[in-house]
Design a protein around this motif. Sequence first.
Motif, mmCIF file in Angstrom:
data_model
loop_
_atom_site.group_PDB
_atom_site.id
_atom_site.type_symbol
_atom_site.label_atom_id
_atom_site.label_comp_id
_atom_site.label_asym_id
_atom_site.label_seq_id
_atom_site.Cartn_x
_atom_site.Cartn_y
_atom_site.Cartn_z
ATOM 1 N N LEU A 164 -21.803 8.112 -26.117
ATOM 2 C CA LEU A 164 -22.228 7.203 -25.053
ATOM 3 C C LEU A 164 -22.116 7.923 -23.715
ATOM 4 N N ASP A 165 -23.223 7.967 -22.979
ATOM 5 C CA ASP A 165 -23.200 8.551 -21.637
ATOM 6 C C ASP A 165 -22.853 7.475 -20.623
ATOM 7 N N LEU A 166 -21.915 7.798 -19.757
ATOM 8 C CA LEU A 166 -21.601 6.924 -18.628
ATOM 9 C C LEU A 166 -21.958 7.706 -17.372
ATOM 10 N N VAL A 167 -22.989 7.242 -16.682
ATOM 11 C CA VAL A 167 -23.515 8.003 -15.553
ATOM 12 C C VAL A 167 -23.236 7.262 -14.251
ATOM 13 N N SER A 168 -22.693 7.976 -13.287
ATOM 14 C CA SER A 168 -22.506 7.402 -11.953
ATOM 15 C C SER A 168 -23.282 8.254 -10.955
ATOM 16 N N VAL A 169 -24.205 7.616 -10.262
ATOM 17 C CA VAL A 169 -24.986 8.341 -9.258
ATOM 18 C C VAL A 169 -24.762 7.683 -7.904
ATOM 19 N N ALA A 170 -24.407 8.492 -6.929
ATOM 20 C CA ALA A 170 -24.319 7.981 -5.563
ATOM 21 C C ALA A 170 -25.613 8.309 -4.852
ATOM 22 N N THR A 171 -26.076 7.417 -3.980
ATOM 23 C CA THR A 171 -27.290 7.701 -3.220
ATOM 24 C C THR A 171 -26.912 7.846 -1.741
ATOM 25 N N ALA A 172 -27.776 8.526 -1.031
ATOM 26 C CA ALA A 172 -27.508 8.718 0.398
ATOM 27 C C ALA A 172 -27.762 7.406 1.131
ATOM 28 N N SER A 173 -26.894 7.099 2.085
ATOM 29 C CA SER A 173 -27.107 5.889 2.865
ATOM 30 C C SER A 173 -26.683 6.172 4.297
ATOM 31 N N GLU A 174 -27.111 5.297 5.212
ATOM 32 C CA GLU A 174 -26.826 5.523 6.621
ATOM 33 C C GLU A 174 -25.329 5.545 6.890
ATOM 34 N N ARG A 175 -24.633 4.548 6.316
ATOM 35 C CA ARG A 175 -23.212 4.444 6.538
ATOM 36 C C ARG A 175 -22.490 4.815 5.248
ATOM 37 N N PRO A 176 -21.379 5.526 5.349
ATOM 38 C CA PRO A 176 -20.671 5.904 4.119
ATOM 39 C C PRO A 176 -20.349 4.678 3.259
ATOM 40 N N GLU A 177 -20.606 4.812 1.970
ATOM 41 C CA GLU A 177 -20.334 3.702 1.066
ATOM 42 C C GLU A 177 -19.126 4.019 0.206
ATOM 43 N N ALA A 178 -18.439 2.957 -0.173
ATOM 44 C CA ALA A 178 -17.343 3.114 -1.126
ATOM 45 C C ALA A 178 -17.641 2.230 -2.322
ATOM 46 N N PHE A 179 -17.430 2.746 -3.510
ATOM 47 C CA PHE A 179 -17.542 1.893 -4.685
ATOM 48 C C PHE A 179 -16.371 2.157 -5.621
ATOM 49 N N HIS A 180 -15.958 1.073 -6.281
ATOM 50 C CA HIS A 180 -14.681 1.074 -7.003
ATOM 51 C C HIS A 180 -14.890 0.545 -8.421
ATOM 52 N N PRO A 181 -15.637 1.245 -9.248
ATOM 53 C CA PRO A 181 -15.907 0.696 -10.579
ATOM 54 C C PRO A 181 -14.653 0.595 -11.447
ATOM 55 N N ARG A 182 -14.624 -0.423 -12.281
ATOM 56 C CA ARG A 182 -13.523 -0.615 -13.225
ATOM 57 C C ARG A 182 -14.115 -0.581 -14.633
ATOM 58 N N HIS A 183 -13.703 0.415 -15.404
ATOM 59 C CA HIS A 183 -14.245 0.575 -16.749
ATOM 60 C C HIS A 183 -13.170 0.232 -17.783
ATOM 61 N N LEU A 184 -13.543 -0.617 -18.737
ATOM 62 C CA LEU A 184 -12.607 -0.995 -19.796
ATOM 63 C C LEU A 184 -13.151 -0.502 -21.131
ATOM 64 N N ILE A 185 -12.371 0.327 -21.799
ATOM 65 C CA ILE A 185 -12.821 0.895 -23.076
ATOM 66 C C ILE A 185 -11.794 0.509 -24.133
ATOM 67 N N ARG A 186 -12.270 -0.120 -25.193
ATOM 68 C CA ARG A 186 -11.334 -0.528 -26.257
ATOM 69 C C ARG A 186 -11.900 -0.104 -27.608
ATOM 70 N N LEU A 187 -11.108 0.674 -28.351
ATOM 71 C CA LEU A 187 -11.511 1.073 -29.701
ATOM 72 C C LEU A 187 -10.614 0.355 -30.699
ATOM 73 N N GLY A 188 -11.239 -0.372 -31.654
ATOM 74 C CA GLY A 188 -10.483 -1.030 -32.710
ATOM 75 C C GLY A 188 -9.937 -0.012 -33.704
ATOM 76 N N ALA A 189 -9.107 -0.478 -34.628
ATOM 77 C CA ALA A 189 -8.459 0.413 -35.586
ATOM 78 C C ALA A 189 -9.495 1.270 -36.316
ATOM 79 N N GLY A 190 -9.259 2.563 -36.343
ATOM 80 C CA GLY A 190 -10.122 3.484 -37.086
ATOM 81 C C GLY A 190 -11.490 3.721 -36.464
#
Lengths: 435, 248
Positions: A164-190
């Motif tokens: 699985l690819d997880l891609v984060s791309v920032a784009t240029a903007s006039e004012r600096p942007e902040a982003f705070h992603p929260r990723h939850l990954i859960r693998l069941g038994a085996g």
Amino acid sequence: MTAQPSGHPSGAAGFLHRFEGLRARLPGARLGFVDALRGEAAEAFRQQGFPTRRVEAWKYTDLRPLAAAGFDEPLTAVDSAPDLPPAHGAARAVFVDGRFREDLSALDGLPYAARSLAETLPGLAGRLGGLARIDAQPMVALNTMLFEDGLVVTVPAGVAGGVLDLVSVATASERPEAFHPRHLIRLGAGASLTLIETATGPAKARYLHNPVYEIEVAAGAALTHAQLQQEGDAGFQLSTVYARVDEGGTYDNFTLNAGARLVRNEIHAILAGPKAACHMNGAQLLQDGQHADTTTVLDHAAPDCASRQTYKTVLAGRSRGVFQGKIHVHQIAQRTDGYQMNQALLLSPEAEIDSKPQLEIYADDVKCSHGATVGEIDAEQLFYLRSRGIPEARARALLVEAFLKEAIEGVQDETARGALDAAVTGWWQRQERAA
Amino acid sequence: MLKIEGLTAEVEGKQILKGVDLEVPAGEIHAIMGPNGSGKSTLSYVLSGREGYEITGGSVSFNGVDLLAMEPEERAAAGLFLAFQYPVELPGVGNALFLRTALNAVRKARGESELDAMQFLKLARERLKALHISEDMLKRGVNVGFSGGEKKRNEVLQMALLQPKLAILDETDSGLDIDALKIVADGVNALRAPGFSALVITHYQRLLDYIVPDRVHVLMQGRIVQSGGPELAKQLEAEGYASVQAAA
């Protein structure tokens, strides 16, 4: 750093100010547990502020350039179609400036669930914030206060999830942007999954990417997690991973730091069940005035667990590298097998590396070793290559690749290893073009 | 091919070469013999462009070009090859990648097309077979964990691939058993041609039984003190360097 009544305040006050303004519009604002968690996080962040170098864990990384900048948290999705990095598998989740872009993603027909956090929040009570520590980590508190989206992956027991690819791309903007992603990954038994994360951004754009991961690996499950950090040269990335591994499970992390003006990659892994294993490998390729900090905290909290860490840092220009690695062996964790190695190769007299290994051992039957080396390119080796007709720049590249090899070869998953190899080669090609 | 005139060189302020005059015409193999500390290795390193040697006088012309003005990689591209007395280990650099990178760098500098992985492998296998070296050697790290003999064979393999015009063998025979010595000698003899020259630097006469030189020079205290035919090597073996010293 005080909030101005007009204009955009900077620093911690600026983030808190914006949180107050955005609170009612943030995802999950009407969900009691989410809003309460954000409120707690805001209080924790208010009390701690940005970490300063007086705090031991931040002794070598100065966040003042970040604190001085004023940021915006844009909540409306951008609809631009930025260039995406190459895919490593068929499944991909794409985030642009921290927000999930379904139109660029490919998550249908998978044998497991992978969805946007903003859309799945109602079902995440008890899971969101289960591992992350807002009390001890100001940047995690900041993320919790302001997260706008993220990826939620749940692989059912026994399912082989593939790549699985997880891609984060920032784009240029006039004012600096902040982003705070929260990723939850859960693998069941085996279950198993290879998560390859690529973070990119445009050159010269100032932005903050502040992701937090909460990762649960159940008994006998195996997660490979490659983090290919190739942010833009003026970007900041502060990433915090929390991983919990149960009996017989494996968490295999590889971090490549090849971009950003300043990056801190912090990994907290807990080996919570017997015979769990954790591999952390990393390569940092730094140039100009870049600053990269890898900080790992590994808790051996059960017997018969194994951990392996190999970190390699290559420093050119006036770059600065930091490695802090703590292994904490709990009293119950008998027969722990722990290994940690970090090595730096200085390509310039102005580059600097700070290295701080730390072992805390409370069990008596333990095999734990660590080492650190700092060196330069060997003149004999360089001459040998050149005497065979290999131009100096290429000869140096061969020796640097050889230096990094051990860390990359430690990655078990072939797709992830291939992605790393390509990323390292790409870094060199850019160096050679620039030279 | 190679013309050295009045060459003087220092290492850390100490004069080692004190006026070396030597000419190796195309197609000839010359041997340089001399006792320890006479400047044999310094000469080979100065010719190949290693750092740490200060050339204080004289000149070296290689096929009409000023050799001393060239970078080590330019010397290699021009056809100079140094077989090291102590080949360097390169952990993490695969031998096949190393050999292909070197070959392609030299081919590129000579205006020839570069070889892809398959073409290279085919060529490397041919050379390995001709030299009776196991293919295994391609898969290992460059010289890593190689025995003394294997390291020298790897030098000969590089030479066979790079096809130099002038090969300098710096005490290649040291630490070799007779089988390895024969492989090294075969490698040099296979290159013998009107456009190929070699400078065989050695302490002992033994190697010269297998690589028969056209000329033998004696280097002592930084100068060539005597030159002669192959019989000079035999004389040195029998009488030692003291006799030359007395004559010089």
